[in-house]
Write a protein that holds these residues in place. Structure first.
Motif, PDB file in Angstrom:
ATOM      1  N   ARG A   1      50.503  44.065 -54.685  1.00 43.99           N
ATOM      2  CA  ARG A   1      50.445  45.033 -53.439  1.00 43.99           C
ATOM      3  C   ARG A   1      49.363  44.623 -52.690  1.00 43.99           C
ATOM      4  O   ARG A   1      48.241  44.344 -53.077  1.00 43.99           O
ATOM      5  CB  ARG A   1      50.547  46.479 -53.715  1.00 43.99           C
ATOM      6  CG  ARG A   1      51.846  46.930 -54.315  1.00 43.99           C
ATOM      7  CD  ARG A   1      52.866  47.037 -53.169  1.00 43.99           C
ATOM      8  NE  ARG A   1      53.761  48.123 -53.211  1.00 43.99           N
ATOM      9  CZ  ARG A   1      54.813  48.404 -52.626  1.00 43.99           C
ATOM     10  NH1 ARG A   1      55.299  47.358 -52.012  1.00 43.99           N
ATOM     11  NH2 ARG A   1      55.425  49.518 -52.618  1.00 43.99           N
TER      12      ARG A   1
ATOM     13  N   ASP B   1      54.409  44.446 -48.774  1.00 47.35           N
ATOM     14  CA  ASP B   1      54.713  43.893 -50.124  1.00 47.35           C
ATOM     15  C   ASP B   1      54.584  42.568 -50.267  1.00 47.35           C
ATOM     16  O   ASP B   1      54.609  41.805 -49.189  1.00 47.35           O
ATOM     17  CB  ASP B   1      56.264  44.203 -50.387  1.00 47.35           C
ATOM     18  CG  ASP B   1      56.291  45.993 -50.741  1.00 47.35           C
ATOM     19  OD1 ASP B   1      55.153  46.724 -50.476  1.00 47.35           O
ATOM     20  OD2 ASP B   1      57.425  46.270 -50.664  1.00 47.35           O
TER      21      ASP B   1
ATOM     22  N   GLU C   1      48.440  51.450 -47.358  1.00 46.44           N
ATOM     23  CA  GLU C   1      49.156  50.219 -47.846  1.00 46.44           C
ATOM     24  C   GLU C   1      49.765  49.641 -46.757  1.00 46.44           C
ATOM     25  O   GLU C   1      50.403  50.383 -45.855  1.00 46.44           O
ATOM     26  CB  GLU C   1      50.293  50.737 -48.828  1.00 46.44           C
ATOM     27  CG  GLU C   1      51.326  49.754 -49.617  1.00 46.44           C
ATOM     28  CD  GLU C   1      52.397  50.361 -50.404  1.00 46.44           C
ATOM     29  OE1 GLU C   1      53.326  49.575 -50.397  1.00 46.44           O
ATOM     30  OE2 GLU C   1      51.928  51.730 -50.862  1.00 46.44           O
TER      31      GLU C   1
END
Length: 498
Positions: A472, A497, A494
């Motif tokens: 990640r 991916d 975040e």
């Protein structure tokens, strides 16, 4: 027989004078009430905010008192404008409503009827005219024709009407002009139109009030209804959807709505009235009559809107009441209210008017102790066993530990080897794979926050490795950690991916 007829007539007269309409006209301050209501409520202003109405009534009172009318006790009522309006609501001349979250006053049908009577009595001539008699005869003729079921007679009437129309068309085609109508006759017809139009507001208000009364009756019946909920739902939802057909006034209005509900017909009515006012004979009418004639279309439009608004509100209220209908709860609420009223009456009988009342400042809290887990267990609950020391804890499942929280011991040992100052992103990237999990990044930020760190405007991007090998990428404000310094919070998010 004479006595019984006289008695019946007397009782009818008594009933008529008990209505709010005649009560208003026969009241102690009737001229003042009529004057104020006619000023505050107009054709273009059927609803007035409560605060505005109080202010306007107070202003009218001040003007009349300054003019000396308060010398006669029968001329002006006592009290403030708010108190006067509340008395009018109680008498049935005003009705408070909520429109667009604002409380407003509206005239009741009784008040509109009283204003119509006074306007007709003092505002113009009422005489037997050609126009009025013709209106009556045409109405009777139309009634007889509509009641006729013999097709031969109806066909004969239509043939006569067509022959008369053909004759009129031929005469105009031959002469090339239409015979002018005398101005006096046109004035009579205009007065007849005004006479008919003055009755419309009261009729519209009466229809709206009949719908509201039906709504109150339905809600009251629903609260007393103890039938199965499904049966109640079917019946009352049906009544809510067809609320207009429930009252005689509503059914009559639906028939009239087919004539006046079309916007094009209302526009045509307004155009016809403007055309009439442009003719020379209209100059013989006074300004009030011309204004009233010009406002007929607007009056009809507002009346239709008032009735349809009452219909929508009644349907919405009935539907909401049906959906929340709970006979058991309603009975409990009724019993509770009766108990409260009984207690209040008992308290008022046994106390003086100036007795102090202690307010309920807070509701009592329910004292709930420990609930036993089983009926047979009569032992009191015991305290839980103390937690074991962390040093003695053993993780039998390594995979479970790998998915746990940050490895604080390893991270603190790693940070201690980095020196007095270091870049947090670089330190995380250079750490061992088993301490580069996403949670370890949070733990590293926590340690840096505790020992002191500085966040810059630059953005750092790091790559974390999950226990299952997936990666990640996270972006956060660049952080420089040091041995001492102010603690600055950092936000991690975040990005994508890999």
């Amino acid at each position: 027989m004479t006595n019984s007829r006289a008695e019946a007539a007397y009782h009818r007269s008594l009933a008529a004078f008990r209505t709010p309409t005649l009560d208003l006209l026969h009241g102690y301050h009737a001229p003042f009430v009529v004057a104020v209501l006619s000023i505050v409520f107009t054709v273009d202003r059927p609803a007035v905010a409560v605060s505005d109405a109080h202010a306007e009534v107070a202003e009218i009172l001040d003007q009349l008192r300054a003019a000396g009318y308060d010398e006669d006790e029968r001329a002006l009522p006592a009290g403030s404008a708010r108190e006067i309006c509340r008395r009018w609501v109680k008498a049935g001349w005003l009705v408070p409503q909520i429109d667009d979250d604002v409380e407003v006053y509206r005239l009741t049908a009784h008040a509109v009827g009283a204003l119509e009577i006074t306007g007709r009595t003092g505002g113009g001539r009422t005489r037997v005219s050609n126009s009025r008699v013709r209106t009556l005869l045409e109405a009777v003729e139309r009634l007889a024709d509509d009641a006729e079921t013999d097709p031969a007679r109806r066909l004969d009437r239509l043939v006569r009407e067509r022959a008369a129309l053909d004759e009129e068309i031929a005469r105009i085609q031959r002469s090339g002009r239409a015979d002018p109508v005398d101005d006096e006759q046109l004035l009579e017809e205009a007065e007849n139109v005004l006479h008919l139009a003055r009755e419309l507001p009261a009729d519209f208000a009466r229809v709206a009030e009949s719908i509201k009364a039906m709504q109150r009756d339905v809600v009251a019946d629903l609260r007393r209804d103890v039938r199965p909920t499904g049966e109640v739902l079917r019946e009352y939802l049906e009544r809510g959807q067809h609320v207009m057909q429930v009252t005689p006034e509503g059914r009559a209005f639906e028939g009239a709505l087919r004539l006046i509900g079309d916007p094009d017909r209302i526009d045509d009515l307004a155009d016809q009235l403007h055309s009439v006012l442009a003719h020379p004979f209209a100059k013989a009418m006074d300004a009030a009559q011309r204004s009233e004639l010009d406002a007929i279309g607007r009056r009809v439009e507002l009346g239709v809107e008032e009735v349809l608004t009452a219909q929508r509100r009644a349907s919405r209220v009935i539907t909401a009441q049906v959906r929340t209908h709970d006979p058991v709860r309603d009975r409990q609420v009724d019993e509770l209210l009766r108990d409260v009223m009984s207690g209040l009456q008992a308290w008022t009988h046994g106390s003086s008017p100036d007795a102090p009342v202690d307010p309920v400042r807070s509701l009592p809290a329910a004292a709930i102790g420990h609930l036993r887990q089983s009926v047979g267990d009569i032992r009191p609950p015991g305290a839980p066993a103390p937690l074991a020391d962390a040093d003695d804890a053993e993780f039998l499942d390594a995979d479970t530990r790998a998915w746990g929280g940050p490895r604080y011991a390893e991270l603190e040992e790693y940070v201690a080897s980095l020196g007095a100052e270091f870049d947090l992103a670089a330190a995380f990237q250079e750490a061992a794979d088993d301490t580069r999990r996403p949670v370890d990044l949070v733990g590293l930020l926590e340690i840096a926050h505790r020992t002191g760190m500085v966040e810059t405007d630059e953005v750092s991007v790091v790559e974390a490795i999950r226990p299952d090998g997936t990666t990640r990428r996270f972006a956060f404000g660049a952080v420089t950690a040091r041995a001492a310094g102010p603690a600055v919070a950092s936000t991690v998010k975040e990005t994508d991916d890999e």
